[in-house]
Design a protein around this motif. Structure first.
Motif, PDB file in Angstrom:
ATOM      1  N   GLU A   1      54.038 -34.182 -49.576  1.00  0.00           N
ATOM      2  CA  GLU A   1      52.606 -34.570 -49.023  1.00  0.00           C
ATOM      3  C   GLU A   1      51.872 -35.653 -49.279  1.00  0.00           C
ATOM      4  O   GLU A   1      51.132 -36.004 -48.479  1.00  0.00           O
ATOM      5  CB  GLU A   1      52.021 -33.093 -49.325  1.00  0.00           C
ATOM      6  N   LEU A   2      51.748 -35.981 -50.675  1.00  0.00           N
ATOM      7  CA  LEU A   2      51.250 -36.869 -50.948  1.00  0.00           C
ATOM      8  C   LEU A   2      51.654 -38.511 -50.618  1.00  0.00           C
ATOM      9  O   LEU A   2      50.674 -39.359 -49.855  1.00  0.00           O
ATOM     10  CB  LEU A   2      51.149 -37.387 -52.539  1.00  0.00           C
ATOM     11  N   VAL A   3      52.914 -38.604 -50.109  1.00  0.00           N
ATOM     12  CA  VAL A   3      53.136 -39.765 -49.402  1.00  0.00           C
ATOM     13  C   VAL A   3      53.174 -39.910 -48.098  1.00  0.00           C
ATOM     14  O   VAL A   3      53.403 -40.826 -47.240  1.00  0.00           O
ATOM     15  CB  VAL A   3      54.530 -40.406 -49.895  1.00  0.00           C
ATOM     16  N   GLY A   4      52.757 -38.681 -47.325  1.00  0.00           N
ATOM     17  CA  GLY A   4      52.514 -38.720 -45.972  1.00  0.00           C
ATOM     18  C   GLY A   4      54.024 -38.218 -45.108  1.00  0.00           C
ATOM     19  O   GLY A   4      53.960 -38.752 -44.260  1.00  0.00           O
ATOM     20  N   LEU A   5      54.865 -37.521 -45.813  1.00  0.00           N
ATOM     21  CA  LEU A   5      56.126 -37.311 -44.968  1.00  0.00           C
ATOM     22  C   LEU A   5      56.532 -35.817 -44.758  1.00  0.00           C
ATOM     23  O   LEU A   5      57.663 -35.269 -44.446  1.00  0.00           O
ATOM     24  CB  LEU A   5      57.276 -37.781 -45.960  1.00  0.00           C
ATOM     25  N   SER A   6      55.320 -35.084 -44.710  1.00  0.00           N
ATOM     26  CA  SER A   6      55.516 -33.784 -44.285  1.00  0.00           C
ATOM     27  C   SER A   6      56.246 -33.519 -42.893  1.00  0.00           C
ATOM     28  O   SER A   6      55.849 -34.150 -41.950  1.00  0.00           O
ATOM     29  CB  SER A   6      54.010 -32.782 -44.260  1.00  0.00           C
ATOM     30  N   GLY A   7      57.104 -32.516 -43.117  1.00  0.00           N
ATOM     31  CA  GLY A   7      58.019 -32.321 -41.808  1.00  0.00           C
ATOM     32  C   GLY A   7      59.377 -33.203 -41.744  1.00  0.00           C
ATOM     33  O   GLY A   7      60.006 -32.931 -40.955  1.00  0.00           O
ATOM     34  N   ARG A   8      59.109 -34.129 -42.749  1.00  0.00           N
ATOM     35  CA  ARG A   8      60.524 -35.162 -42.807  1.00  0.00           C
ATOM     36  C   ARG A   8      61.530 -34.601 -44.043  1.00  0.00           C
ATOM     37  O   ARG A   8      62.430 -35.515 -44.212  1.00  0.00           O
ATOM     38  CB  ARG A   8      60.330 -36.632 -42.662  1.00  0.00           C
ATOM     39  N   GLU A   9      61.372 -33.471 -44.573  1.00  0.00           N
ATOM     40  CA  GLU A   9      61.836 -33.156 -45.593  1.00  0.00           C
ATOM     41  C   GLU A   9      63.600 -33.134 -45.559  1.00  0.00           C
ATOM     42  O   GLU A   9      64.316 -33.336 -46.556  1.00  0.00           O
ATOM     43  CB  GLU A   9      61.677 -31.814 -46.144  1.00  0.00           C
ATOM     44  N   GLN A  10      64.125 -32.746 -44.338  1.00  0.00           N
ATOM     45  CA  GLN A  10      65.499 -32.533 -44.018  1.00  0.00           C
ATOM     46  C   GLN A  10      66.130 -33.860 -43.337  1.00  0.00           C
ATOM     47  O   GLN A  10      67.236 -33.675 -42.753  1.00  0.00           O
ATOM     48  CB  GLN A  10      65.632 -31.332 -43.369  1.00  0.00           C
ATOM     49  N   SER A  11      65.335 -34.653 -43.013  1.00  0.00           N
ATOM     50  CA  SER A  11      65.779 -35.913 -42.554  1.00  0.00           C
ATOM     51  C   SER A  11      66.490 -36.910 -43.536  1.00  0.00           C
ATOM     52  O   SER A  11      66.112 -36.723 -44.716  1.00  0.00           O
ATOM     53  CB  SER A  11      64.640 -36.848 -42.185  1.00  0.00           C
ATOM     54  N   TYR A  12      67.598 -37.647 -42.988  1.00  0.00           N
ATOM     55  CA  TYR A  12      68.330 -38.578 -43.869  1.00  0.00           C
ATOM     56  C   TYR A  12      67.613 -40.094 -43.561  1.00  0.00           C
ATOM     57  O   TYR A  12      67.070 -40.122 -42.715  1.00  0.00           O
ATOM     58  CB  TYR A  12      69.789 -38.355 -43.440  1.00  0.00           C
TER      59      TYR A  12
ATOM     60  N   LEU B   1      49.681 -47.139 -51.894  1.00  0.00           N
ATOM     61  CA  LEU B   1      49.527 -47.563 -53.264  1.00  0.00           C
ATOM     62  C   LEU B   1      48.069 -47.499 -53.705  1.00  0.00           C
ATOM     63  O   LEU B   1      47.979 -47.197 -54.924  1.00  0.00           O
ATOM     64  CB  LEU B   1      50.339 -48.877 -53.225  1.00  0.00           C
ATOM     65  N   VAL B   2      47.213 -48.030 -52.966  1.00  0.00           N
ATOM     66  CA  VAL B   2      45.909 -47.916 -53.690  1.00  0.00           C
ATOM     67  C   VAL B   2      45.397 -46.514 -53.927  1.00  0.00           C
ATOM     68  O   VAL B   2      44.742 -46.356 -54.808  1.00  0.00           O
ATOM     69  CB  VAL B   2      44.846 -48.783 -52.597  1.00  0.00           C
ATOM     70  N   SER B   3      45.712 -45.620 -52.741  1.00  0.00           N
ATOM     71  CA  SER B   3      45.364 -44.313 -52.986  1.00  0.00           C
ATOM     72  C   SER B   3      45.955 -43.587 -54.074  1.00  0.00           C
ATOM     73  O   SER B   3      45.377 -42.862 -55.020  1.00  0.00           O
ATOM     74  CB  SER B   3      45.670 -43.549 -51.683  1.00  0.00           C
TER      75      SER B   3
END
Length: 343
Positions: A127-138, A184-186
């Motif tokens: 969630e922090l890096v903005g990848l929610s929904g891509r957990e099971q992606s390669y 990175l700033v965030s």
């Protein structure tokens, strides 16, 4: 100081010749800073960052992080200390047979974290890096920016104090680069994480760094606050990098076509720093003096430490009035440089 580096050197000994990759580097980096190290290819910057966590063994010198002398640690203690030093790379270095979730979980597995705690931490980082929904992606299913987000999340898995970034945006397009830099700033602000950015791109330094060191042939040839280095670069290398951001500013011959009069005019370069860059200086001058002002060229650039800008103007009027105008501008806190060789 969070990180204190003293007389750090790396000499590669080879049959044909010796190569001094890093030469007597001394730096101090404050906790919570985003510290940039910039140099051209072969300057020694990537070797330097690998010396910090001893992926490369130094020939001499020491690295202190949180009062721990990294250069004196045994192999076992170094392995444990490295958990506090995250690292991201130019080419991501992901495990291609593992999903996004599994890549981020990997360092937690090695550290012996329980399955439930691993799960909680990985989902928090996704969630922090903005990848929610891509957990099971390669990784092969992700864009370059998404791959680097996985790399950042993985580097943060063990809650490090320091994040080392080795050319972390070099493989990305400009828009994606800005997205990663904003991330990175965030992270720096949310986690009070100390970040060291290795780059050959002045845009990266300008956008996110607080302080910068300029490397050339293994040596640090200049260091200081980003704003100071941008406004008044001292070394040849720093001047070349600053020139890349605004090449027209350093080619004063380009002003000549815009100059209207030569006999009664003076071309001056105005340096604005901080709040001075936002003031209505030109309108104040016109209200105060009987003078004409021809704006030739200018630019304003933001940095993490404030705004800086330059403006080339042609002042046309009585000689004494021009002199008074220049004094007025200087008294307002703006630096004035008279350009003699363009009129």
């Amino acid at each position: 100081m969070m990180i204190s580096i003293k007389q750090l050197s790396k000499l590669y000994r080879m049959k044909s010749q010796n190569v001094q990759a890093v030469d007597d580097v001394t730096l101090d980096i404050k906790r919570g800073d985003i510290f940039g190290v910039i140099g051209y290819s072969g300057a020694g910057k990537s070797t330097f960052i690998r010396l910090i966590n001893r992926l490369e063994e130094p020939t001499q010198g020491q690295v202190m992080i949180n009062d721990t002398n990294i250069t004196e640690l045994s192999v076992n203690k170094l392995r444990k200390e490295r958990q506090k030093i995250g690292m991201i790379f130019q080419h991501f270095n992901l495990l291609w047979s593992r999903t996004v979730y599994e890549n981020i979980a990997f360092p937690l597995e090695i550290a012996g974290v329980t399955k439930q705690k691993r799960r909680d931490k990985v989902l928090e980082l996704i969630e922090l890096v903005g990848l929610s929904g891509r957990e099971q992606s390669y990784p092969s299913q992700l864009s370059g920016g998404q791959k680097q987000r996985v790399g950042i999340a993985r580097a943060l898995a063990n809650d490090p104090d320091v994040l080392l970034c080795d050319e972390a945006t070099s493989a990305l397009d400009p828009e994606t680069t800005d997205d990663i830099l904003n991330l990175l700033v965030s992270i720096n602000q949310k986690l009070n994480l100390t970040i060291i950015m290795i780059t050959h791109e002045m845009h990266v330094i300008q956008k996110i760094c607080h302080r910068v060191a300029v490397m050339d042939q293994g040596k640090v040839v200049e260091q200081g606050d980003v704003l100071d280095v941008f406004v008044k670069p001292q070394s040849k290398t720093a001047k070349r990098f600053v020139q890349q951001l605004n090449p027209l500013e350093h080619n004063q011959d380009s002003l000549k076509p815009f100059i209207t009069k030569e006999e009664n005019s003076e071309v001056v370069k105005l340096h604005f720093i901080g709040n001075d860059a936002k003031r209505a200086l030109i309108s104040n001058v016109l209200k105060t003096f009987d003078i004409e002002i021809n704006i030739l060229q200018g630019s304003i650039s933001p940095t993490q430490e404030g705004t800086y800008g330059t403006l080339y103007v042609e002042l046309d009027g009585n000689r004494s009035v021009i002199d008074e105008t220049i004094k007025f501008i200087q008294s307002s806190g703006v630096e004035v440089e008279v350009i003699d060789d363009v009129t």
